[in-house]
Design a protein around this motif. Structure first.
Motif, PDB file in Angstrom:
ATOM      1  N   LYS A 315       0.850  -1.200   0.000  1.00 30.37           N
ATOM      2  CA  LYS A 315       0.000   0.000   0.000  1.00 30.37           C
ATOM      3  C   LYS A 315       0.876   1.238   0.000  1.00 30.37           C
ATOM      4  O   LYS A 315       1.307   1.673   1.078  1.00 30.37           O
ATOM      5  N   PRO A 316       1.151   1.816  -1.161  1.00 28.68           N
ATOM      6  CA  PRO A 316       0.810   1.296  -2.492  1.00 28.68           C
ATOM      7  C   PRO A 316       1.665   0.088  -2.851  1.00 28.68           C
ATOM      8  O   PRO A 316       2.705  -0.141  -2.237  1.00 28.68           O
ATOM      9  N   LEU A 317       1.228  -0.655  -3.839  1.00 27.84           N
ATOM     10  CA  LEU A 317       1.992  -1.801  -4.311  1.00 27.84           C
ATOM     11  C   LEU A 317       3.289  -1.318  -4.942  1.00 27.84           C
ATOM     12  O   LEU A 317       3.271  -0.428  -5.792  1.00 27.84           O
ATOM     13  N   LEU A 318       4.406  -1.867  -4.493  1.00 26.81           N
ATOM     14  CA  LEU A 318       5.710  -1.544  -5.085  1.00 26.81           C
ATOM     15  C   LEU A 318       6.315  -2.813  -5.657  1.00 26.81           C
ATOM     16  O   LEU A 318       6.564  -3.771  -4.920  1.00 26.81           O
ATOM     17  N   VAL A 319       6.518  -2.818  -6.975  1.00 27.44           N
ATOM     18  CA  VAL A 319       7.041  -3.982  -7.688  1.00 27.44           C
ATOM     19  C   VAL A 319       8.395  -3.614  -8.281  1.00 27.44           C
ATOM     20  O   VAL A 319       8.542  -2.568  -8.927  1.00 27.44           O
ATOM     21  N   LEU A 320       9.379  -4.473  -8.063  1.00 27.42           N
ATOM     22  CA  LEU A 320      10.705  -4.284  -8.649  1.00 27.42           C
ATOM     23  C   LEU A 320      10.918  -5.320  -9.745  1.00 27.42           C
ATOM     24  O   LEU A 320      10.670  -6.509  -9.531  1.00 27.42           O
ATOM     25  N   ASP A 321      11.379  -4.872 -10.898  1.00 30.56           N
ATOM     26  CA  ASP A 321      11.661  -5.828 -11.964  1.00 30.56           C
ATOM     27  C   ASP A 321      12.872  -5.376 -12.763  1.00 30.56           C
ATOM     28  O   ASP A 321      13.018  -4.201 -13.098  1.00 30.56           O
ATOM     29  N   ALA A 322      13.729  -6.344 -13.094  1.00 29.86           N
ATOM     30  CA  ALA A 322      15.022  -6.056 -13.709  1.00 29.86           C
ATOM     31  C   ALA A 322      14.966  -5.957 -15.227  1.00 29.86           C
ATOM     32  O   ALA A 322      15.997  -6.068 -15.882  1.00 29.86           O
ATOM     33  N   GLU A 419      -2.671   4.934  -1.903  1.00 35.13           N
ATOM     34  CA  GLU A 419      -2.588   3.581  -1.338  1.00 35.13           C
ATOM     35  C   GLU A 419      -3.086   2.501  -2.286  1.00 35.13           C
ATOM     36  O   GLU A 419      -2.681   1.356  -2.191  1.00 35.13           O
ATOM     37  N   ASP A 420      -3.994   2.861  -3.183  1.00 32.13           N
ATOM     38  CA  ASP A 420      -4.573   1.843  -4.065  1.00 32.13           C
ATOM     39  C   ASP A 420      -3.836   1.715  -5.395  1.00 32.13           C
ATOM     40  O   ASP A 420      -4.246   0.948  -6.258  1.00 32.13           O
ATOM     41  N   GLY A 421      -2.756   2.458  -5.561  1.00 33.55           N
ATOM     42  CA  GLY A 421      -2.038   2.427  -6.820  1.00 33.55           C
ATOM     43  C   GLY A 421      -0.842   1.499  -6.817  1.00 33.55           C
ATOM     44  O   GLY A 421      -0.616   0.727  -5.875  1.00 33.55           O
ATOM     45  N   MET A 422      -0.064   1.583  -7.902  1.00 29.30           N
ATOM     46  CA  MET A 422       1.103   0.715  -8.071  1.00 29.30           C
ATOM     47  C   MET A 422       2.303   1.546  -8.508  1.00 29.30           C
ATOM     48  O   MET A 422       2.181   2.448  -9.349  1.00 29.30           O
ATOM     49  N   ILE A 423       3.454   1.215  -7.925  1.00 31.55           N
ATOM     50  CA  ILE A 423       4.733   1.765  -8.363  1.00 31.55           C
ATOM     51  C   ILE A 423       5.561   0.609  -8.897  1.00 31.55           C
ATOM     52  O   ILE A 423       5.689  -0.427  -8.245  1.00 31.55           O
ATOM     53  N   CYS A 424       6.112   0.777 -10.081  1.00 38.81           N
ATOM     54  CA  CYS A 424       7.022  -0.234 -10.624  1.00 38.81           C
ATOM     55  C   CYS A 424       8.364   0.426 -10.886  1.00 38.81           C
ATOM     56  O   CYS A 424       8.442   1.401 -11.636  1.00 38.81           O
ATOM     57  N   THR A 425       9.393  -0.090 -10.267  1.00 34.46           N
ATOM     58  CA  THR A 425      10.751   0.382 -10.500  1.00 34.46           C
ATOM     59  C   THR A 425      11.436  -0.579 -11.459  1.00 34.46           C
ATOM     60  O   THR A 425      11.478  -1.785 -11.209  1.00 34.46           O
ATOM     61  N   THR A 426      11.968  -0.037 -12.565  1.00 33.93           N
ATOM     62  CA  THR A 426      12.531  -0.912 -13.591  1.00 33.93           C
ATOM     63  C   THR A 426      13.503  -0.139 -14.470  1.00 33.93           C
ATOM     64  O   THR A 426      13.762   1.037 -14.261  1.00 33.93           O
ATOM     65  N   GLY A 427      14.058  -0.841 -15.472  1.00 35.71           N
ATOM     66  CA  GLY A 427      14.946  -0.235 -16.452  1.00 35.71           C
ATOM     67  C   GLY A 427      16.407  -0.496 -16.217  1.00 35.71           C
ATOM     68  O   GLY A 427      17.212  -0.425 -17.140  1.00 35.71           O
TER      69      GLY A 427
END
Length: 461
Positions: A315-322, A419-427
């Motif tokens: 909350k918020p959703l935090l997703v890490l992707d390579a 809180e209801d959104g999403m963060i994606c860290t990538t690149g």
């Protein structure tokens, strides 16, 4: 640090980074004159060829090689074997590159190895940083008496320092465009470099490939009389229902009943990687390096490999992707839209200067509500203003902010999505590593408390 010895881990690292490092400096040339296998062979000969003292699985590819290597190592470990894993790059701690049964090399052991190797290394002109780290891994695994080792190529394959091995099997994961300034501007050229790890008579396992790349691999395998197992032809798979925390799937040899499996790495593309791992484990078993069925299922389900659709916060959703090329970004976008329902989506994005940012943005920008451009503390990091200009050239007209500091960028993204959104860290792997450090996550591991048990619908043991 004195000339007589290296006494601390930091001194050992300082000595290691005194060698030319192509992970930091852009390659000027990728040719046998520069990237020769003679230097690593000389080091290994000086120490009695430790890389010949245990069976090796050798892995190359553009995408998925880290995931496949981690899955194979996890399955072998769960089957009761002592397993070395050499991979690159690291996310947070240099020691992530050298693991035995998923434990990072201890600092004192690393320092001791560097001391022991120094007298030899100092006699070999032009030896590179990666050649030294590769030699260190081979020696470490031999001294610790591993039952098997999984060795990941650093770059390409044909001229990579790891290519001095004669493995029990060679694996080539999915091939796509990356490092074109070194490996070639066509999939055929890139496949030729990757296919350089294929050895005479040594079985090779390949992920499904674009036809242009597959044709090259088939030709090289035939020339080397290396039996080729192709996932999608000789091993079949069916992804199961999408899940945010794991990927169930069915897989088996063509013509035989499929078994139910699940891998702890989510995303349909991980069903492909896991099937490649299963085919590799089957080939290793035929060579006498056996994983049990129970160990294979447990190892795939419990694989520990950070930065692959890794959920850090909820909350918020935090997703890490390579994801760091166009095709991996395409798979990431498909996973984000197919697996998660949190909205809006903000990307905290950073990239290295040699990456195809435009290709990544082809797939990420259409689903981005906000774009925050950050910058890893790394000499190869691309200037955030250049990244913003690429986004604008793509016609992206939603909010863009440049916030180089990763911690501040995450705070701003959280404000934007709520809180209801999403963060994606990538690149960039370097960005992923920085975010994991900001959140105090352990180097090389996904915390057990944040993991959801992953098991096939009908487990077979």
């Amino acid at each position: 640090m004195t000339q007589s010895g290296i006494y601390t881990f930091s001194e050992a690292l300082e000595y290691l980074y005194s060698f030319v490092n192509w992970e930091v400096e852009r390659h000027v040339r990728y040719s046998p004159e520069v990237m020769t296998l003679d230097r690593p062979r000389r080091v290994m000969e000086a120490f009695g060829n430790p890389h010949e003292q245990y069976p090796i699985l050798h892995i190359t590819g553009t995408k998925g090689k880290g995931s496949v290597g981690a899955m194979v190592a996890s399955a072998l470990q769960a089957s009761g074997l002592k397993v070395g894993l050499y991979s690159s790059p690291h996310l947070q701690d240099f020691r992530e590159r050298f693991r035995i049964n998923n434990a990072l090399i201890p600092e004192d052991e690393f320092t001791l190895l560097v001391n022991d190797m120094r007298s030899v290394l100092d006699t070999i002109p032009d030896i590179t940083w990666f050649e030294v780290t590769t030699a260190l891994a081979f020696l470490y695994f031999a001294r610790e008496g591993v039952d098997a080792a999984v060795i990941e190529v650093g770059l390409g394959g044909r001229l990579d320092a790891t290519n001095i091995v004669t493995p029990v099997a060679s694996v080539i994961t999915s091939i796509s465009y990356d490092h074109m300034h070194l490996l070639g501007n066509s999939l055929a050229e890139i496949a030729g470099e990757k296919g350089g790890i294929i050895k005479p008579g040594v079985p090779v396992i390949s992920a499904p490939q674009p036809q242009e790349a597959l044709d090259v691999l088939v030709r090289i395998a035939a020339e080397q009389h290396a039996p080729l197992t192709l996932v999608g032809r000789d091993w079949l798979f069916e992804p199961g229902a999408l899940s945010p925390y794991c990927q169930p799937f069915r897989a088996g040899r063509a013509g035989e009943p499929m078994r139910e499996y699940a891998t702890g790495l989510p995303g349909e593309h991980q069903a492909i990687n896991a099937t490649v791992a299963l085919a590799a484990l089957d080939t290793m078993q035929q060579a006498g390096v056996g994983a049990t069925q129970a160990g294979t299922q447990a190892g795939l389900a419990g694989v520990d490999w950070p930065g692959r659709l890794e959920v850090v916060e909820r909350k918020p959703l935090l997703v890490l992707d390579a994801a760091h090329n166009g095709e991996s970004a395409q798979r990431l976008a498909a996973a984000l839209t197919g697996v998660f329902d949190q909205r809006p989506i903000a990307f905290v994005f950073g990239a290295s200067a040699d990456k195809d940012v435009s290709g990544m943005f082809d797939h990420l920008l259409p689903i981005a509500d906000y774009l925050i451009v950050s910058q890893a503390v790394h000499p190869r990091a691309l200037d955030p203003h250049e990244i913003r200009n690429i986004a604008l050239a793509h016609g992206y007209r939603r909010p863009i902010e440049i916030i180089p500091d990763t911690r501040v960028a995450l705070e701003r993204a959280s404000e934007l999505v709520g809180e209801d959104g999403m963060i994606c860290t990538t690149g960039s792997l370097f960005i992923i590593g920085e975010v994991r450090s900001v959140y105090g996550l352990p180097a090389g591991h996904v915390p057990r408390a944040s993991r959801v048990p992953c098991a096939p619908a009908s487990p077979e043991v």
